[in-house]
Design a protein around this motif. Structure first.
Motif, short mmCIF file in Angstrom:
data_model
loop_
_atom_site.label_atom_id
_atom_site.label_comp_id
_atom_site.label_asym_id
_atom_site.label_seq_id
_atom_site.Cartn_x
_atom_site.Cartn_y
_atom_site.Cartn_z
N THR A 179 -3.16 -2.06 -7.99
CA THR A 179 -4.26 -2.56 -7.17
C THR A 179 -3.97 -2.29 -5.69
OG1 THR A 179 -3.24 -4.74 -6.95
CG2 THR A 179 -4.74 -4.44 -8.82
N ALA A 180 -5.06 -2.08 -4.95
CA ALA A 180 -4.94 -1.85 -3.51
C ALA A 180 -6.16 -2.42 -2.81
CB ALA A 180 -4.81 -0.35 -3.23
N ALA A 200 -3.47 1.93 -0.83
CA ALA A 200 -4.02 2.99 -1.68
C ALA A 200 -3.12 4.22 -1.65
CB ALA A 200 -5.44 3.35 -1.23
N LEU A 201 -2.68 4.55 -0.46
CA LEU A 201 -1.85 5.75 -0.27
C LEU A 201 -0.53 5.63 -1.04
CD1 LEU A 201 -2.40 8.33 1.19
CD2 LEU A 201 -1.41 7.36 3.27
N PHE A 218 -13.99 3.26 -1.38
CA PHE A 218 -12.68 3.90 -1.38
C PHE A 218 -12.63 4.92 -0.24
CE2 PHE A 218 -9.53 7.08 -2.65
CZ PHE A 218 -8.47 6.25 -2.99
N PRO A 219 -11.52 4.93 0.53
CA PRO A 219 -11.41 5.89 1.65
C PRO A 219 -11.38 7.31 1.10
CG PRO A 219 -9.38 4.62 1.39
CD PRO A 219 -10.34 4.05 0.43
N SER A 220 -12.56 7.92 1.03
CA SER A 220 -12.71 9.13 0.21
C SER A 220 -11.92 10.32 0.75
CB SER A 220 -14.20 9.49 0.10
OG SER A 220 -14.75 9.67 1.38
N HIS A 221 -11.62 10.30 2.06
CA HIS A 221 -10.89 11.45 2.60
C HIS A 221 -9.50 11.58 1.97
CE1 HIS A 221 -9.60 8.08 5.13
NE2 HIS A 221 -8.48 8.76 5.31
N LEU A 222 -8.98 10.49 1.43
CA LEU A 222 -7.67 10.54 0.75
C LEU A 222 -7.70 11.46 -0.46
CD1 LEU A 222 -6.45 6.80 0.74
CD2 LEU A 222 -5.97 8.61 2.41
N LEU A 223 -8.87 11.62 -1.04
CA LEU A 223 -8.98 12.38 -2.29
C LEU A 223 -8.65 13.86 -2.10
CD1 LEU A 223 -12.17 10.64 -3.72
CD2 LEU A 223 -9.81 10.35 -4.52
N ALA A 224 -8.74 14.33 -0.84
CA ALA A 224 -8.43 15.73 -0.56
C ALA A 224 -6.95 15.93 -0.25
CB ALA A 224 -9.29 16.22 0.60
N GLN A 225 -6.20 14.81 -0.18
CA GLN A 225 -4.78 14.92 0.20
C GLN A 225 -3.90 15.14 -1.03
OE1 GLN A 225 -3.53 11.83 2.85
NE2 GLN A 225 -5.41 11.93 4.08
N PRO A 226 -2.69 15.68 -0.82
CA PRO A 226 -1.78 15.99 -1.93
C PRO A 226 -1.47 14.75 -2.79
CG PRO A 226 -0.82 16.62 0.20
CD PRO A 226 -2.16 16.10 0.49
#
Lengths: 312, 312
Positions: free
Chosen positions: A28-29, A35-36, A50-58
Motif C-alpha cells: 500500500t502507498a 509508491a516509488l 496515481f502519479p502517472s508519470h512514474l509509469l514511464a520510469q524504470p
C-alpha cells in the motif's frame, strides 16, 4: 500470485479485501515517495490519482495493468508518457445508482422548491404554495453510458419525457428523442433539465459555452455530474447572473476543490457539492477489482478497458 | 342539465372548466352564507371543506351527490348528520404522482444529507463526505391505496426493499413483505423509512404512538403524508427529542396550520411542510369531476364513492 500495489488514502481497506480473497502479495502507498519504494516488482496497480508519470520510469518496468477506482479517467488518458503496453481500466456500471440518486435528489429539490420550504420552517411560517412536478417535464441526458442509462430509468419512473445525446449513438433506442454532437443547440433548447454525464475528451471539453447556455429555456436547470471542464465556467457564471430563473447543480468544477473566491459559491441559483455524487463504495470497487483480477489470472478480457484514443 | 354548486376558494376556475364542457347551470360559493343562498335546487356539490352540517338542512333537500376535491374525506365521514341518500365521492388515483414525488424528494434529501451540503455551500466549504444511498434500504408503506402504490413503484426504481401494511390486505402482492394492523410493531421495527399514506378512520387514529415510535430503528425516518391524527403528536415530539438520529418529515399535523408555538418547528430532526404534498391540480380534479358527471348523467356508477362505515 500477482504483486499488487494499492495507491489510495484508505489503501489498507482495499488490502484487507484483497487478503480476504486470498491475494496476499499486496503493498500500500499513499504518497508518491511510498509508491516509488513499492513499484519495483509490481504488476498491478489499483489506485486513485496515481502519479502517472512514474509509469514511464524504470521502477515501473513490471507494471502490466492499472485499475482506477473511479469512472473518469481523463487524467490518465492525458498522460501520453504511459507506456502503451500498460492496460488501463476504469470502473464501469458501478456509479449509475449513486449518481442517479444524486441527480433526482436535486431535480426534486428544484421542482418542489425545498429551499423555500426549509426557509419557511426556519421562520415558523406556514407558507402553503403549489409545488411543481417532474411528471411530463423534459429531461435531456448527455452521455448514455452506464450512468446515463440509470438516470434514464429513474426518469421513466417519474414519467418524464426523456431526450438523450450520445457521441457514439450508443443507447439511442432508450430515449424518446436522440441527438448527436451536431445537434447540441436543438437538444438543449427543449429541455427542462439537462444532465451532463459525458466523459471529458477533446470532443467534449468546453462543449457547454455561452451560446449553448443561452439556447436553454429561461427556467431550465443544468446538472453537471460529469467533469467540470465540460463547461466554460466563466460563461456559466455570466449567464446565471443574467438569467436568474436558470439553475445549475454542480458537483464538478474546472478546478477542484472550488476556490474560496469563486463567484459560483454566492449565486442564489447555483447548488454546489464537492464532487461526491459518484463516490465509490470501497466494497463495490473491491468487488469489481477482484472480478477483474480473476479475469487477469485466467487471461480473460478485463472489464472497463480504456480506449486511449477515444479518451475513456 | 344538473344544477351544480362549486364551493372552493378558487371556485370560478372550476366553473370555467365546467362551462367549457357544456355545464352552464353552475353557481359558486366561498363562504357558508354564499353556500346557503345557492343551496336550494342544487343537485351536485363540488367542494373542499364544505360546511357539511348544511346538508342536513331543508335548503339542501335536492342535493344528491357531494364530490370532494381531495382524497382525504375524514371530515365529511365524521359528520353523521349528512343524509344517507347523499352520495359522497373523493378523488382517487390523482395524488399518487405528486405525493410520491414529495416522498422521494425527502427520502433523497435525508439519505444524501442535502442540508449539510446547503450549509457547507453557505460557508464556502468544500465539505467532501460519502453520502448514503436508498439502494437496499427498507421502506415500509402503510396504506396501499393509489398513493401507496405509486410510492411502491418509485421505491422499486430506487432498488429499495419494499414492505407494506394495509388494513384490508389490499395490494399485498406488490410488496416484498406484507403486514396487517395486528403487526404494527414488527412492521416498523425493520424499516429505514416508514411512509404513512393511511386514511384517517377510528382504526387508524393515533396508531403511531410512543410504543410504535420506540420500536423503530434509532436512525429511521418517518414520513407522514396521510393525516396528522394518525400520530400522537406529543409522543412524536418526545421521542424525537430522545432519539436524535430519528427523523420525521411531516406534511400533516393534528391541528393545521401548525401553531407558531408548536415545538416541532424547532427540532433539528424534523422537516415541516404546510400540507402541500398532494395539492390537487385544478385541471386534474376538473377532469375527474367531468368524468364523474358524465357517469352521473348516464346513471353509471361513480368513481371514488366513499364507504362511510369503512371511513374512506
Amino acid at each position: 500470485m500477482p504483486n499488487i500495489l494499492v495507491y489510495y488514502n484508505e489503501a489498507e481497506k482495499y488490502a484487507a479485501i484483497l487478503k480476504e480473497h486470498g491475494y496476499t502479495s499486496v503493498k500500500t502507498a499513499k504518497t508518491l515517495d511510498e509508491a516509488l519504494v513499492h513499484l519495483p516488482g509490481t504488476e498491478i496497480i489499483l489506485g486513485w490519482n496515481f502519479p502517472s508519470h512514474l509509469l514511464a520510469q524504470p521502477e515501473a518496468a513490471t507494471v502490466q495493468w492499472v485499475q482506477s477506482t473511479g469512472a473518469g479517467i481523463d487524467n490518465l488518458v492525458a498522460d501520453r508518457t504511459i507506456p502503451e503496453k500498460i492496460v488501463l481500466t476504469r470502473i464501469v456500471d458501478q456509479f449509475g445508482g449513486m449518481i442517479s440518486e444524486y441527480v433526482f435528489a436535486y431535480l426534486l429539490l428544484h421542482c418542489k422548491d425545498i429551499p423555500r420550504l426549509l426557509a419557511a420552517q426556519a421562520n415558523r411560517e406556514w407558507d402553503k404554495f403549489s409545488p411543481g412536478s417532474l411528471e411530463g417535464k423534459v429531461i435531456g441526458v448527455a452521455g448514455l453510458g452506464s450512468i446515463g442509462v440509470e438516470i434514464v430509468k429513474k426518469a421513466r419512473a417519474f414519467h418524464m419525457k426523456v431526450h438523450g445525446l450520445s457521441l457514439s449513438g450508443k443507447n439511442a433506442d432508450i430515449v424518446d428523442r436522440h441527438f448527436t454532437a451536431a445537434d447540441w443547440k436543438t437538444f438543449v433548447s427543449e429541455l427542462d433539465y439537462l444532465v451532463l454525464t459525458l466523459p471529458l475528451t477533446s470532443e467534449t471539453r468546453h462543449v457547454i459555452n455561452r451560446d449553448i447556455l443561452l439556447s436553454m429555456k429561461s427556467n431550465a436547470c443544468l446538472v453537471n455530474v460529469g467533469r467540470g471542464q465540460l463547461i466554460v465556467e466563466s460563461d456559466l457564471i455570466e449567464v446565471l447572473k443574467e438569467k436568474q430563473h436558470q439553475t445549475a447543480v454542480l458537483d464538478v468544477f474546472e478546478k477542484e476543490p472550488l476556490d474560496k473566491e469563486n463567484p459560483l459559491w454566492s449565486l442564489s441559483n447555483v447548488f454546489i457539492t464537492p464532487h461526491l455524487s459518484g463516490l465509490s463504495k470501497i466494497e463495490e470497487v473491491g468487488r469489481f477489482f477482484i472480478d477483474n483480477l480473476r479475469r487477469f489470472e485466467q487471461g480473460a478480457s478485463l472489464q472497463g478497458i480504456v480506449n486511449r484514443e477515444r479518451g475513456y
